[in-house]
Design an enzyme around this catalytic site. Structure first.
Site, short mmCIF file in Angstrom:
data_model
loop_
_atom_site.label_atom_id
_atom_site.label_comp_id
_atom_site.label_asym_id
_atom_site.label_seq_id
_atom_site.Cartn_x
_atom_site.Cartn_y
_atom_site.Cartn_z
N TYR A 54 29.88 35.48 37.83
CA TYR A 54 31.05 35.80 38.64
C TYR A 54 31.19 34.77 39.76
CZ TYR A 54 30.78 40.47 36.46
OH TYR A 54 30.73 41.51 35.57
N PRO A 111 37.16 51.06 33.83
CA PRO A 111 37.66 52.40 33.48
C PRO A 111 39.09 52.64 33.94
CG PRO A 111 36.24 52.54 35.39
CD PRO A 111 36.15 51.12 34.90
#
Length: 327
Positions: free
Chosen positions: A56, A201
């Protein structure tokens, strides 16, 4: 916050965790101070499981965590990952030499001597998972990691890995528009005592209070290369997403809260891992851990967003090379 166990013998953590990919601009420009404030506020909400990776921002996400961890290390369950390289000729490397180097670099960047949960971010095709597990078990025996995690793997890989040593967590994309883990990973995690850490999610923002507009995606926004957001598929997906947003509002909730609650309702070993640098968004995500959906509400959601409803694959050709296919 609702607590769930991170693996059969692991610690209890908040049912909602925090991913840090957004902290380094994966979905557009990011502000360091906003990210640090979000970390502090999330901890007060009971979100004590932080997830990052050496890839990242080429390590910048791990570096950003260092001052926060210095103040709160004893309150945090820390997860990171390795195995994705910057080498186009070898995009994934699970060799002992590479993983050892990656682990040491992550420890330096975060200024810690131990990572509670360490994942193989992507499995290297052709390298036996048994060999990879032996490497991770050595890291554990050295005291540099606590538990072992695997990301975006097939159920068969989990079965082979668990025969070598305990796997505490499997990280897979899992949401109302990405339900592939229901075809074996969700069940395999239960069998082997692993948590299913469900990343994205909230569907990369599609279940947020304000629907994204692909026309606004910048060149560094990962979603710009995802087929579900392209000119052909997005208008079709938008029809379903608007219906879901209306359902959530009819129940007095935000779409994000309902999407998180849905994921957590799938099984008691599911942990939701949204990524955000906005505390307002994370409050909505955290609300999902307190929201108990009735069977009637779950049935209503399933009518609006049945399995397989999303138009387009979740990844384009380049990004689809890493996750293991199993159906």
């Amino acid at each position: 916050m609702l607590q769930r166990q991170l693996g059969r013998d692991g610690p209890m953590v908040g049912a909602v965790a925090l991913g840090t990919m957004n902290f380094v601009g994966a979905y557009g420009p990011a502000d360091r101070d906003d990210s640090l404030r979000c970390l502090e506020d999330c901890l007060e909400l009971g979100i004590n499981h932080l997830d990052t990776s050496d890839v990242y921002g080429a390590g910048r996400a791990e570096e950003l965590l260092a001052p926060f961890l210095k103040r709160h290390r004893d309150r945090i369950v820390l997860a990171s990952k390795c195995g994705i390289t910057r080498n186009p000729d070898r995009p994934f490397d699970n060799s002992t030499a590479y993983m050892q180097q990656a682990l040491e670099a992550s420890l330096r960047r975060m200024q810690v001597d131990h990572i509670d949960l360490y994942y193989v971010h992507r499995r290297e095709a052709g390298r036996p998972i048994e060999e990879v597990m032996e490497t991770l078990l050595r890291f554990r025996d050295q005291g540099k990691i606590g538990a072992i995690g695997l990301s975006e793997i097939a159920p068969a890989t989990l079965e082979r890995a668990a025969a070598v040593g305990p796997v505490a967590a499997v990280q897979s994309e899992y949401s109302l528009w990405s339900r592939q883990p229901e075809l074996g990973v969700l069940q395999g995690c239960q069998t082997h005592g692993a948590a299913l850490v469900a990343f994205s999610p909230v569907g990369r923002g599609v279940f947020a209070r304000d629907l994204p507009d692909p026309a606004d995606f910048g060149p560094d926004d990962l979603r710009a290369g995802m087929p579900r957001f392209d000119a052909e598929n997005w208008p079709l997906n938008l029809i379903h997403l608007r219906r879901f947003a209306e359902l959530a509002r009819d129940h007095g909730e935000s779409p994000a809260s309902v999407a998180i609650a849905w994921a957590l309702a799938r099984a008691p070993h599911v942990i939701a891992l949204p990524g955000s640098r906005s505390i307002a968004h994370m409050r909505e995500n955290a609300r999902g851990a307190a929201l108990l959906l009735t069977q009637a509400q779950l049935d209503e959601i399933d009518r609006i967003l049945p399995a397989g409803w999303a138009h387009g694959p979740r990844y384009g050709e380049k990004m689809s090379r890493g996750p293991e296919a199993y159906c």
